[in-house]
Design an enzyme around this catalytic site. Structure first.
Site, PDB file in Angstrom:
ATOM      1  CG  ASP A 160       8.619 -29.723 -14.151  1.00  0.00           C
ATOM      2  OD1 ASP A 160       8.063 -28.618 -14.006  1.00  0.00           O
ATOM      3  OD2 ASP A 160       8.772 -30.251 -15.263  1.00  0.00           O
TER       4      ASP A 160
ATOM      5  CD  GLU B  90      12.425 -19.386 -23.591  1.00  0.00           C
ATOM      6  OE1 GLU B  90      11.527 -19.995 -24.198  1.00  0.00           O
ATOM      7  OE2 GLU B  90      13.639 -19.568 -23.830  1.00  0.00           O
TER       8      GLU B  90
ATOM      9  NE  ARG C 150      23.096 -29.809 -13.620  1.00  0.00           N
ATOM     10  CZ  ARG C 150      23.221 -29.196 -14.792  1.00  0.00           C
ATOM     11  NH1 ARG C 150      24.097 -28.238 -14.954  1.00  0.00           N
ATOM     12  NH2 ARG C 150      22.459 -29.546 -15.804  1.00  0.00           N
TER      13      ARG C 150
ATOM     14  NE  ARG D 255      24.707 -27.340 -26.080  1.00  0.00           N
ATOM     15  CZ  ARG D 255      23.776 -27.319 -25.169  1.00  0.00           C
ATOM     16  NH1 ARG D 255      22.674 -27.984 -25.338  1.00  0.00           N
ATOM     17  NH2 ARG D 255      23.924 -26.602 -24.076  1.00  0.00           N
TER      18      ARG D 255
ATOM     19  CD  GLU E 151      21.254 -23.532 -25.716  1.00  0.00           C
ATOM     20  OE1 GLU E 151      20.168 -24.020 -25.360  1.00  0.00           O
ATOM     21  OE2 GLU E 151      22.324 -23.780 -25.142  1.00  0.00           O
TER      22      GLU E 151
ATOM     23  CG  HIS F  90      23.580 -22.701 -19.961  1.00  0.00           C
ATOM     24  ND1 HIS F  90      23.294 -22.592 -18.622  1.00  0.00           N
ATOM     25  CD2 HIS F  90      23.090 -23.905 -20.340  1.00  0.00           C
ATOM     26  CE1 HIS F  90      22.663 -23.676 -18.208  1.00  0.00           C
ATOM     27  NE2 HIS F  90      22.528 -24.499 -19.243  1.00  0.00           N
TER      28      HIS F  90
ATOM     29  CG  ASN G 117      22.600 -30.965 -28.299  1.00  0.00           C
ATOM     30  OD1 ASN G 117      23.512 -31.580 -27.745  1.00  0.00           O
ATOM     31  ND2 ASN G 117      21.802 -30.140 -27.665  1.00  0.00           N
TER      32      ASN G 117
ATOM     33  N   GLY H 177      13.501 -22.705 -20.248  1.00  0.00           N
ATOM     34  CA  GLY H 177      12.191 -23.229 -19.828  1.00  0.00           C
ATOM     35  C   GLY H 177      11.502 -22.416 -18.748  1.00  0.00           C
TER      36      GLY H 177
HETATM   37  P1  AMP Z   1      14.798 -26.334 -19.997  1.00  0.00           P
HETATM   38  O1  AMP Z   1      15.886 -27.073 -19.293  1.00  0.00           O
HETATM   39  O2  AMP Z   1      15.205 -25.015 -20.527  1.00  0.00           O
HETATM   40  O3  AMP Z   1      14.057 -27.169 -20.990  1.00  0.00           O
HETATM   41  O4  AMP Z   1      13.714 -25.991 -18.846  1.00  0.00           O
HETATM   42  C1  AMP Z   1      12.994 -27.022 -18.239  1.00  0.00           C
HETATM   43  C2  AMP Z   1      12.356 -26.504 -16.958  1.00  0.00           C
HETATM   44  O5  AMP Z   1      11.541 -25.345 -17.211  1.00  0.00           O
HETATM   45  C3  AMP Z   1      11.393 -27.536 -16.384  1.00  0.00           C
HETATM   46  O6  AMP Z   1      12.054 -28.366 -15.465  1.00  0.00           O
HETATM   47  C4  AMP Z   1      10.361 -26.707 -15.704  1.00  0.00           C
HETATM   48  O7  AMP Z   1      10.712 -26.678 -14.339  1.00  0.00           O
HETATM   49  C5  AMP Z   1      10.482 -25.305 -16.268  1.00  0.00           C
HETATM   50  N1  AMP Z   1       9.223 -24.888 -16.894  1.00  0.00           N
HETATM   51  C6  AMP Z   1       8.832 -25.090 -18.173  1.00  0.00           C
HETATM   52  N2  AMP Z   1       7.585 -24.537 -18.366  1.00  0.00           N
HETATM   53  C7  AMP Z   1       7.218 -23.982 -17.196  1.00  0.00           C
HETATM   54  C8  AMP Z   1       6.053 -23.250 -16.741  1.00  0.00           C
HETATM   55  N3  AMP Z   1       5.030 -22.997 -17.557  1.00  0.00           N
HETATM   56  N4  AMP Z   1       6.034 -22.835 -15.467  1.00  0.00           N
HETATM   57  C9  AMP Z   1       7.053 -23.089 -14.623  1.00  0.00           C
HETATM   58  N5  AMP Z   1       8.168 -23.757 -14.997  1.00  0.00           N
HETATM   59  C10 AMP Z   1       8.257 -24.196 -16.252  1.00  0.00           C
END
Ligand code: AMP
Length: 398
Positions: free
Chosen positions: A283, A334, A241, A91, A383, A180, A7, A331
């Site tokens: 976040d 899950e 975004r 990817r 992925e 995605h 990737n 993220g």
């Molecule tokens: P990803 O782009 O799939 O890696 O997701 C990243 C985002 O998942 C981060 O910016 C977090 O906002 C969110 N995230 C990850 N763990 C948690 C958690 N335990 N509680 C709330 N949000 C989370």
């Protein structure tokens, strides 16, 4: 068969290597800050200590060379020599309307990926750099491109054509593509396995909620609509975004704030979303914490995010005339019971009833109440495994 999955970003390269006999992950790694000072490689083999190499890595060729060195390292390596790599899966973000499936890479395929630089300026050029670097280092190994857009090529014209003059849409191939796709396809398949139903008989809504977020309507295993569009900017509210917005407001803002096209593009991609609403963070962990402490704008950002997802769930249920399963992944999907609850509250009209206790338990797959007509599931995405599977499938048959 040993499959290496790559990737490749503009300044980073992530990899995973699988033994496809048992779909076993052997190692994963990250080459970071390519072409920037302070570059490094972190290689994590399964059940062994990590290997960290800090040295100047000027380009993707060097990144691949270093990756192969790590994979064949005497102690932390997972293969003896690079000839053991049977195939490489890449990817690739954008396949336009040229690729409805993954494909073995030839010069013609590389040219087509390059022709899409215009519509994916941030993502396709580094992907092609990764492909070319692998071709130089491992010229005999078959390479496969797996596109983020391919799964959504089944979307019907009425869902992918924008209400622009038709000839303009055609002239510029300006239409909904969706992204995605590898993740939506993977979790839809996993959901069917979990429910022990044939995917052809299921109506699913897959919610990929990470820093980038999108939602898809998957009817009988095929994507029939998705929230991201011509670019990954449309649809849900995301970390930074903007998602759906009245197009006229952009013209208004460009005039009022004296922004040019480049500034507007950066603004919409990097300054908006929950970061823009909250003024605090992109976040969701930070936002949930601050909302608990009474920060109104953080709670508002979470509310707006969940509300948008909920609206799409309603729309996609209408599109499919019902829904058998709502799936959360990535993220946030899950890991955040709070967001899942906010989204699935009051979905009784669809027969989807959240079990609050299960929702708060980590690792639970089904989080709907027993007997809920529409199941609510949490399925971790993978992925890289999906890319490895597609690569294996195509190399076996090529
Ligand atoms: P990803 O782009 O799939 O890696 O997701 C990243 C985002 O998942 C981060 O910016 C977090 O906002 C969110 N995230 C990850 N763990 C948690 C958690 N335990 N509680 C709330 N949000 C989370």
């Amino acid at each position: 068969m040993i499959v290496l999955v790559i990737n490749s970003g503009s300044s980073s390269l992530k990899y995973q290597i699988f033994d496809m006999k048992e779909e076993q992950l052997l190692a994963k790694g990250l080459v970071d800050r390519i072409g920037i000072s302070g570059s490094s490689l972190t290689h994590q083999p399964l059940n062994k200590e990590a290997l960290v190499v800090k040295e100047d890595i000027e380009n993707h060729n060097q990144a691949i060379e270093l990756t192969v060195k790590a994979l064949t390292h005497q102690q932390q390596g997972v293969i003896k020599e690079m000839n053991e790599i049977d195939a490489i899966g890449h990817r690739v973000a954008h396949g336009g309307d040229r690729f409805a499936d993954s494909t073995v890479i030839s010069d013609e395929v590389s040219n087509k990926i390059a022709m899409l630089f215009d519509v994916a300026p941030l993502h396709n050029p580094p992907a092609l750099m990764g492909i070319e670097a692998c071709a130089r280092m491992l010229p005999k190994v078959t390479q496969v491109a797996v596109f983020d857009t391919a799964f959504h090529q089944s979307i019907p014209e009425k869902a992918y054509i924008y209400a622009l003059p038709y000839e303009i849409s055609k002239k510029y191939s300006l239409r909904r593509y969706g992204f995605h796709g590898t993740s939506h396809k993977y979790v839809a398949q996993k959901a069917a396995e979990f429910l022990q139903k044939d995917i052809s008989a299921l109506k699913l809504i897959t919610c990929h909620l990470g820093n980038g977020a999108s939602i898809a309507a998957v009817n009988g295993g095929k994507s029939v609509d998705t929230s991201m569009g011509f670019t990954p900017l449309e649809g849900l509210v995301m970390g930074t975004r903007v998602g759906d917005i009245d197009p006229a407001s952009l013209l208004f803002l460009m005039e009022k704030e004296n922004m040019n096209i480049e500034e507007m593009n950066s603004f919409l991609n990097k300054k908006c979303g929950v970061l823009g609403i909250s003024g605090l963070s992109s976040d969701f962990r930070d936002l949930e914490e601050a909302a608990k402490n009474g920060e109104h704008r953080c709670q508002l950002a979470l509310d707006i995010f969940a509300y948008r997802v909920k609206k799409y769930i309603g729309a996609y249920s209408a599109v499919m005339n019902g829904v058998d399963g709502i799936i959360f992944t990535a993220g946030l999907g899950e890991n955040s019971p709070t967001i899942r609850q906010a989204i699935t509250e009051d979905l009784g009209y669809l027969g989807a009833e959240l079990d609050h206790e299960k929702n708060n338990r980590r690792g639970e797959k089904e989080i709907s109440k027993q007997g809920s007509r529409c199941k609510i599931l949490v399925i971790p995405t993978n992925e890289e495994l999906m890319i490895a599977r597609d690569t294996f499938r195509l190399v076996k048959t090529s």
